[in-house]
Each structure stands twice: as structure tokens, then as C-alpha cells.
Design a protein around this motif. Sequence first.
Motif, PDB file in Angstrom:
ATOM      1  N   VAL A  14       0.855  -1.182   0.000  1.00  0.00           N
ATOM      2  CA  VAL A  14       0.000   0.000   0.000  1.00  0.00           C
ATOM      3  C   VAL A  14       0.888   1.227   0.000  1.00  0.00           C
ATOM      4  CG1 VAL A  14      -1.784   1.310   1.197  1.00  0.00           C
ATOM      5  CG2 VAL A  14      -1.819  -1.195   1.275  1.00  0.00           C
ATOM      6  N   ALA A  55      -6.964  -2.102   3.639  1.00  0.00           N
ATOM      7  CA  ALA A  55      -6.773  -2.389   2.209  1.00  0.00           C
ATOM      8  C   ALA A  55      -7.585  -3.612   1.799  1.00  0.00           C
ATOM      9  CB  ALA A  55      -5.290  -2.603   1.917  1.00  0.00           C
ATOM     10  N   LEU A  60      -9.632   2.181   2.166  1.00  0.00           N
ATOM     11  CA  LEU A  60      -8.614   3.221   2.092  1.00  0.00           C
ATOM     12  C   LEU A  60      -9.032   4.317   1.115  1.00  0.00           C
ATOM     13  CD1 LEU A  60      -5.325   1.106   2.120  1.00  0.00           C
ATOM     14  CD2 LEU A  60      -6.344   2.393   4.003  1.00  0.00           C
ATOM     15  N   ILE A  66      -2.982   0.278  -4.120  1.00  0.00           N
ATOM     16  CA  ILE A  66      -2.921  -1.064  -3.540  1.00  0.00           C
ATOM     17  C   ILE A  66      -2.549  -2.067  -4.621  1.00  0.00           C
ATOM     18  CG2 ILE A  66      -4.218  -2.839  -2.303  1.00  0.00           C
ATOM     19  CD1 ILE A  66      -6.130  -0.557  -1.414  1.00  0.00           C
TER      20      ILE A  66
END
Length: 328
Positions: A14, A55, A60, A66
Motif C-alpha cells: 500500500v 486495504a 482506504l 494497492i
Amino acid sequence: MNTEPLLQIQNLAVTFGKGERAFRAVDNVSLNINKGQVLAVVGESGSGKSVTMMALMGLLPSSATITADKLLFNGQDLQAMSAKQKRQIIGKDISMIFQDAMTSLNPSFTIETQIAEVLKAHLGLKGAAARARVLELLDLVEIPDAKNRLNVYPHQLSGGMSQRVMIAMAIACEPQLLIADEPTTALDVTVQAQIMDLLGKLQREKHMAMILITHDLGLVAENARDVAVMYAGQVIETNQVPHVFRQPEHPYTQALLAAIPELSVGQKRLASLAGVVPSQYDRPQGCLLSPRCPHFQAACDTPPPIQSHPFGVVRCIRTNQARAGESA
């Protein structure tokens, strides 16, 4: 018989921001969780524990990028799903208890309305059927006088009662995987024990898999069988809980245990690691713990390979050298 893990995460990363300002908050995390398993994810604040699970849940912000080699739930590829398909799983089969129930519940709606919304969205329950299920859930999480609590607002509940409402919402659709993110934050010690006893009871009765995110190793010892230790966005060790407490493999895990007051009886002061977790601008090229590690050596300036052991993995050149010496 299907022996595939319930959840498979392989090389999840991430990154927030773009270009020179990009910061990798989660760095190639790999985890497997089986049905009915309780896995604790441990580390300091800012180590990437919550971001990893957010995630997975798709929670998010758009500023997050991601990527993952594999992100499978029950054999289904979460990365290949449309937003509509994910909504059929997230909140139903994968559910999450968020940090600090006092701020996670909506202050403008009653307890019944908030739990019933979950039931309507995922199970299509309305009216009397929804109310009956809400009452059943409130009884399940041991809220006293549940019938008279339906029309109360979050501010009228204590921290412990609010956390029980959050748990009721999370288990409303009987999820296969429950993620509990610091479920005892801001609660006193007695209420913490009650909440963890409740979660353990529900997990066993429903045979849910559970990921317990925490920085409290005491909770890990009492409530999990397996543990993943995170540092600066990386999983640096996975192991079974008894082995972690008896013989931690990674220097960071050793430091976490050394800082537990109950394990430091007789010492003049608690052990600590000098320095701080690396930020966006001072991230080492090699082992991320190297600037703080008491066992630093020249080889630590290169990224350590991930070494497998009977109960998990460890990311440390020193451990790898020790294993090589044992096999020589």
C-alpha cells in the motif's frame, strides 16, 4: 477436502502519494488465515497493521495505491471483483470491528437503526424480522435489558456497551472472517477482559476465523494461537504464540517481549530500543530495523531474505546465519 486457506494475502503493498512524495505504508505483506484460526497482528502504532486490513476491506482513500500478487478470500479473487461484487462480501462474510467504538458509531441514529442497516443491506431483513434479529444480537453480545436499549443513542452508552454494539454489528451476518482492530482501546482493564472473553466465546461458537490487531502482547498470549509481528510496514516474523514467548526469532520481537513489565520483574528499568520507526525520508536500504538493532552487522545493509521455519517465517540475516550454522 478443500485445504486452501480462507484468506490468502501475498505481497500486498500500500503506497500513499505519488512520485518523490510516495510513501509505502505496507511493504509486501504475506499472510494466510485458515477457517477457525485466530491470528494476532502485533506491532507499534504506525507499523501498518490497520492499513493492511483496511486495504483488504477496500476502505482506504483514493490516494492509496494497492497492489498484491494474490488477494483471495474463499478462493475468490478480491482484486478482480467489481465494487458491487465486493459489497456482497465485505460487511457480510468479512467483517471488522473498528478502533474506538465511541467515535465509530453514528451519533445521529439509534442502536437499532444502525444494526438493522447491516441486516437490510446484506440479508434484506426489514421491519419485525430485523427488530427480532437486532434483539437476538444484543442478547448474544450480553447487553442487559436489550429491549429497552433499542432506541438509545451511542452517547447514552458506556464505552464497554458501545463496543458490544460494534461487535453485534460485525457479527450480524455471521461472517467467516472477523477483523478486530484494537477492540479494547480506551476501555478499562475489567471491561477489556469482558470484551475479549466475549469475542473468544463468539469465535469458538461460530467457528469464525479472527484477526486480532493489537500492540498488547498480553492479549495475544491469552487469545490467539498464531501471531504475525509487523515493523515499518513489513511482517518480520510469524510464529505460533507459545514459540514466540519462549524463543522469539527476530530481534524486534525479542525487544517487544523485553518491554513487557510482567516479564521484567527485578530489573531496574524496562528494556527499550533506541531510535524510532523509520519514516518516509529515512528508510534504510537493508533491514528496516538495522539503525536500532543491537545485533547490527555489515550484512544488515542488504535486505534480509525471508527464512521459513516449522511454524512460520522470519526476516533476519542473523537468524538465517544461525540456522545455516546449525545445519553445517
